[in-house]
Design a protein around this motif. Structure first.
Motif, PDB file in Angstrom:
ATOM      1  N   ILE A 160       0.851  -1.182   0.000  1.00 24.74           N
ATOM      2  CA  ILE A 160       0.000   0.000   0.000  1.00 24.74           C
ATOM      3  C   ILE A 160       0.888   1.233   0.000  1.00 24.74           C
ATOM      4  O   ILE A 160       1.675   1.448   0.925  1.00 24.74           O
ATOM      5  CB  ILE A 160      -0.945  -0.001   1.217  1.00 24.74           C
ATOM      6  CG1 ILE A 160      -1.888  -1.204   1.120  1.00 24.74           C
ATOM      7  CG2 ILE A 160      -1.742   1.292   1.276  1.00 24.74           C
ATOM      8  CD1 ILE A 160      -2.755  -1.398   2.332  1.00 24.74           C
ATOM      9  N   TRP A 161       0.758   2.044  -1.022  1.00 18.16           N
ATOM     10  CA  TRP A 161       1.599   3.223  -1.217  1.00 18.16           C
ATOM     11  C   TRP A 161       1.084   4.387  -0.388  1.00 18.16           C
ATOM     12  O   TRP A 161       1.842   5.114   0.227  1.00 18.16           O
ATOM     13  CB  TRP A 161       1.630   3.558  -2.703  1.00 18.16           C
ATOM     14  CG  TRP A 161       2.636   4.555  -3.125  1.00 18.16           C
ATOM     15  CD1 TRP A 161       3.976   4.355  -3.305  1.00 18.16           C
ATOM     16  CD2 TRP A 161       2.387   5.925  -3.436  1.00 18.16           C
ATOM     17  NE1 TRP A 161       4.575   5.517  -3.718  1.00 18.16           N
ATOM     18  CE2 TRP A 161       3.623   6.493  -3.810  1.00 18.16           C
ATOM     19  CE3 TRP A 161       1.249   6.722  -3.460  1.00 18.16           C
ATOM     20  CZ2 TRP A 161       3.738   7.828  -4.185  1.00 18.16           C
ATOM     21  CZ3 TRP A 161       1.365   8.043  -3.821  1.00 18.16           C
ATOM     22  CH2 TRP A 161       2.603   8.592  -4.179  1.00 18.16           C
ATOM     23  N   THR A 162      -0.222   4.593  -0.364  1.00 16.84           N
ATOM     24  CA  THR A 162      -0.850   5.584   0.505  1.00 16.84           C
ATOM     25  C   THR A 162      -2.307   5.207   0.700  1.00 16.84           C
ATOM     26  O   THR A 162      -2.939   4.640  -0.202  1.00 16.84           O
ATOM     27  CB  THR A 162      -0.753   7.007  -0.059  1.00 16.84           C
ATOM     28  OG1 THR A 162      -1.390   7.920   0.854  1.00 16.84           O
ATOM     29  CG2 THR A 162      -1.424   7.125  -1.413  1.00 16.84           C
ATOM     30  N   MET A 163      -2.859   5.506   1.890  1.00 16.50           N
ATOM     31  CA  MET A 163      -4.257   5.194   2.167  1.00 16.50           C
ATOM     32  C   MET A 163      -5.190   6.354   1.848  1.00 16.50           C
ATOM     33  O   MET A 163      -6.321   6.137   1.403  1.00 16.50           O
ATOM     34  CB  MET A 163      -4.430   4.782   3.638  1.00 16.50           C
ATOM     35  CG  MET A 163      -3.849   3.416   3.955  1.00 16.50           C
ATOM     36  SD  MET A 163      -4.150   2.916   5.661  1.00 16.50           S
ATOM     37  CE  MET A 163      -5.925   2.690   5.678  1.00 16.50           C
ATOM     38  N   ALA A 164      -4.745   7.578   2.087  1.00 14.68           N
ATOM     39  CA  ALA A 164      -5.627   8.727   1.849  1.00 14.68           C
ATOM     40  C   ALA A 164      -4.807  10.001   1.793  1.00 14.68           C
ATOM     41  O   ALA A 164      -4.648  10.697   2.792  1.00 14.68           O
ATOM     42  CB  ALA A 164      -6.690   8.821   2.939  1.00 14.68           C
ATOM     43  N   SER A 165      -4.284  10.307   0.617  1.00 10.65           N
ATOM     44  CA  SER A 165      -3.503  11.528   0.428  1.00 10.65           C
ATOM     45  C   SER A 165      -4.308  12.534  -0.377  1.00 10.65           C
ATOM     46  O   SER A 165      -5.175  12.148  -1.174  1.00 10.65           O
ATOM     47  CB  SER A 165      -2.188  11.218  -0.299  1.00 10.65           C
ATOM     48  OG  SER A 165      -1.270  10.586   0.560  1.00 10.65           O
ATOM     49  N   PRO A 166      -4.032  13.840  -0.204  1.00  7.78           N
ATOM     50  CA  PRO A 166      -4.708  14.840  -1.037  1.00  7.78           C
ATOM     51  C   PRO A 166      -4.485  14.552  -2.514  1.00  7.78           C
ATOM     52  O   PRO A 166      -3.377  14.193  -2.932  1.00  7.78           O
ATOM     53  CB  PRO A 166      -4.034  16.153  -0.611  1.00  7.78           C
ATOM     54  CG  PRO A 166      -3.492  15.882   0.755  1.00  7.78           C
ATOM     55  CD  PRO A 166      -3.095  14.430   0.758  1.00  7.78           C
ATOM     56  N   ALA A 167      -5.530  14.726  -3.300  1.00  6.02           N
ATOM     57  CA  ALA A 167      -5.461  14.380  -4.718  1.00  6.02           C
ATOM     58  C   ALA A 167      -6.408  15.263  -5.512  1.00  6.02           C
ATOM     59  O   ALA A 167      -7.271  15.960  -4.952  1.00  6.02           O
ATOM     60  CB  ALA A 167      -5.811  12.902  -4.912  1.00  6.02           C
ATOM     61  N   GLN A 168      -6.242  15.207  -6.818  1.00  8.12           N
ATOM     62  CA  GLN A 168      -7.175  15.843  -7.746  1.00  8.12           C
ATOM     63  C   GLN A 168      -7.445  14.880  -8.882  1.00  8.12           C
ATOM     64  O   GLN A 168      -6.553  14.147  -9.321  1.00  8.12           O
ATOM     65  CB  GLN A 168      -6.618  17.152  -8.299  1.00  8.12           C
ATOM     66  CG  GLN A 168      -6.756  18.348  -7.373  1.00  8.12           C
ATOM     67  CD  GLN A 168      -6.618  19.658  -8.123  1.00  8.12           C
ATOM     68  OE1 GLN A 168      -6.232  19.693  -9.294  1.00  8.12           O
ATOM     69  NE2 GLN A 168      -6.951  20.755  -7.458  1.00  8.12           N
ATOM     70  N   ILE A 169      -8.696  14.870  -9.351  1.00  9.54           N
ATOM     71  CA  ILE A 169      -9.053  14.076 -10.515  1.00  9.54           C
ATOM     72  C   ILE A 169      -9.953  14.912 -11.408  1.00  9.54           C
ATOM     73  O   ILE A 169     -10.982  15.426 -10.959  1.00  9.54           O
ATOM     74  CB  ILE A 169      -9.728  12.745 -10.124  1.00  9.54           C
ATOM     75  CG1 ILE A 169     -10.097  11.964 -11.388  1.00  9.54           C
ATOM     76  CG2 ILE A 169     -10.910  12.940  -9.199  1.00  9.54           C
ATOM     77  CD1 ILE A 169     -10.467  10.516 -11.125  1.00  9.54           C
ATOM     78  N   ASN A 170      -9.516  15.112 -12.635  1.00 11.32           N
ATOM     79  CA  ASN A 170     -10.243  15.915 -13.622  1.00 11.32           C
ATOM     80  C   ASN A 170     -10.639  17.272 -13.044  1.00 11.32           C
ATOM     81  O   ASN A 170     -11.763  17.758 -13.243  1.00 11.32           O
ATOM     82  CB  ASN A 170     -11.482  15.153 -14.116  1.00 11.32           C
ATOM     83  CG  ASN A 170     -11.117  13.880 -14.834  1.00 11.32           C
ATOM     84  OD1 ASN A 170     -10.029  13.748 -15.396  1.00 11.32           O
ATOM     85  ND2 ASN A 170     -12.010  12.907 -14.818  1.00 11.32           N
ATOM     86  N   GLY A 171      -9.706  17.884 -12.299  1.00  4.66           N
ATOM     87  CA  GLY A 171      -9.914  19.219 -11.762  1.00  4.66           C
ATOM     88  C   GLY A 171     -10.694  19.284 -10.468  1.00  4.66           C
ATOM     89  O   GLY A 171     -10.923  20.382  -9.938  1.00  4.66           O
ATOM     90  N   ARG A 172     -11.084  18.148  -9.906  1.00  7.17           N
ATOM     91  CA  ARG A 172     -11.876  18.134  -8.675  1.00  7.17           C
ATOM     92  C   ARG A 172     -11.051  17.593  -7.514  1.00  7.17           C
ATOM     93  O   ARG A 172     -10.241  16.687  -7.691  1.00  7.17           O
ATOM     94  CB  ARG A 172     -13.146  17.284  -8.850  1.00  7.17           C
ATOM     95  CG  ARG A 172     -14.043  17.748  -9.991  1.00  7.17           C
ATOM     96  CD  ARG A 172     -15.310  16.922 -10.062  1.00  7.17           C
ATOM     97  NE  ARG A 172     -15.044  15.509 -10.279  1.00  7.17           N
ATOM     98  CZ  ARG A 172     -14.934  14.944 -11.476  1.00  7.17           C
ATOM     99  NH1 ARG A 172     -15.025  15.677 -12.568  1.00  7.17           N
ATOM    100  NH2 ARG A 172     -14.708  13.639 -11.593  1.00  7.17           N
ATOM    101  N   GLU A 173     -11.277  18.144  -6.320  1.00  6.00           N
ATOM    102  CA  GLU A 173     -10.569  17.690  -5.135  1.00  6.00           C
ATOM    103  C   GLU A 173     -11.004  16.277  -4.759  1.00  6.00           C
ATOM    104  O   GLU A 173     -12.172  15.909  -4.898  1.00  6.00           O
ATOM    105  CB  GLU A 173     -10.835  18.635  -3.958  1.00  6.00           C
ATOM    106  CG  GLU A 173     -10.365  20.066  -4.173  1.00  6.00           C
ATOM    107  CD  GLU A 173      -8.851  20.159  -4.278  1.00  6.00           C
ATOM    108  OE1 GLU A 173      -8.163  19.381  -3.588  1.00  6.00           O
ATOM    109  OE2 GLU A 173      -8.364  21.018  -5.048  1.00  6.00           O
TER     110      GLU A 173
END
Length: 353
Positions: A160-173
């Protein structure tokens, strides 16, 4: 005693998983590398991206022609499901200066950087990135068996590389979950479930099943709960049944037809009870492709994005006494049954023991 001491020495020496490891020895056979990324948005929508490639050249510093799989699974805000799975021949994996790149001229790329950034661009379907490695486990289900030299005997490694990191997908948080698999084939049967709570950033992962073929039908489990109460951003509980002092309290309840998994596990300090439920009609209509021993991808797992997970955490007072500390509820969770949990003929595509 000498054997126990040797195993302890190897573990303490840090012979563990690298960020993008090679499991099988060069020249012996083809092997696969794969990423699974899942993005959870605040409105209840979620997207998974699965990328895998079979490689014939174990020299990671060179480009390797690959037979690749790319799958995108989506659940919209109003609960609509869609999936796209593509088997492509132009996937290439490269690693240079600790930066990994998977790319396909016809589809897009995935890039991993050691400072903790994952970027993925797939046609006009997905443009996303995960920043950092918040909630990194440093653990995998196989435990000490996953360390050298024993890891050569496993069909697959999991990290498991990360469980819950800040991210964006198609411009959305979003919150991003990322994990890595590599090896020769998936295990005979497995269960995988994952969820993030966008508001609290709490997250849970549960993976298990017949993951250790060298021990016959032995089942092993990894369950991790990360909570963000107070100022501690990484309050993490890990239960791995291959670790000393960690064990199942009773045999798990697994019912693929009803979409149910109930698991009770404890270590020396805590007990965790996890109940996962997904209605049978909430699973994607198409089965998902998985890597098989003949260096190909075949359909061999089923997944829901509408499961609920209830996690109860208790403090261990004695061998049979527990004090309930808290209960966490996750909705919009992923639940996957694979391999031998599926009906024939899909249950026979992986090695049987």
């Amino acid at each position: 005693m000498m054997i126990i001491g040797l195993v302890t020495l190897m573990i303490s020496a840090g012979w563990s998983l690298r960020p993008w490891p090679v499991v099988h020895r060069p020249g012996r056979s083809r092997y696969f590398n794969g990423w699974c990324l899942r993005f959870t948005e605040g409105n209840g929508a979620s997207t998974s991206v699965i990328i895998g490639s079979f490689l014939g050249d174990c020299d990671e510093t060179k480009a390797s022609n690959a037979s690749s799989l790319c799958a995108v699974l989506k659940r919209t805000e109003d609960g609509k499901l869609s999936s796209v799975q593509r088997l492509i021949a132009d996937g290439v994996v490269m690693k240079k200066d600790h930066e990994l790149l998977w790319k396909s001229p016809s589809l897009g790329y995935l890039r991993y950087r050691p400072e903790g950034l994952l970027e993925i661009q797939l046609d006009d379907i997905v443009n996303a990135h995960i920043d950092g490695r918040r909630g990194t486990l440093g653990a995998n289900p196989e435990g000490w068996v996953g360390h050298r030299p024993f890891c050569w005997l496993l069909p697959c490694r999991y990290d498991i590389w990360t469980m819950a990191s800040p991210a964006q997908i198609n411009g959305r948080e979003a919150l991003g979950h990322a994990e890595f698999n590599c090896g020769k084939t998936f295990p005979r049967k497995w269960i995988w479930s994952q969820a993030c709570d966008f508001e609290t950033a709490n997250s849970v992962i549960c993976v298990g099943g017949s993951l250790l073929p060298i021990l016959g039908t032995y089942n092993t489990w990894l369950v991790a709960l990360r909570t963000c109460a107070g100022t501690d951003e990484n309050n993490l509980l890990i239960f791995r049944t291959t670790d000393p002092g960690c064990k199942l309290i009773k045999p798990p309840t697994i019912d693929p037809e009803q979409g149910l998994v109930h698991l009770s596990v404890r270590n020396r300090s805590h007990r965790l009870d996890i109940e996962i439920a997904a209605t049978p009609n909430s699973f994607f209509s198409d089965l998902l492709y998985v890597p098989t021993p003949n260096a190909a991808f075949e359909k061999g797992s089923t997944e829901s994005f509408e499961a609920t997970i209830c996690v109860s955490v208790s403090k261990v007072l004695s061998s049979n006494a527990f004090d309930l500390l808290d209960t966490y509820l996750f909705s919009g969770a992923a639940l996957e049954f694979g391999g031998g949990f599926l009906p024939s003929p899909y249950s026979t595509i992986l090695p049987q023991r």
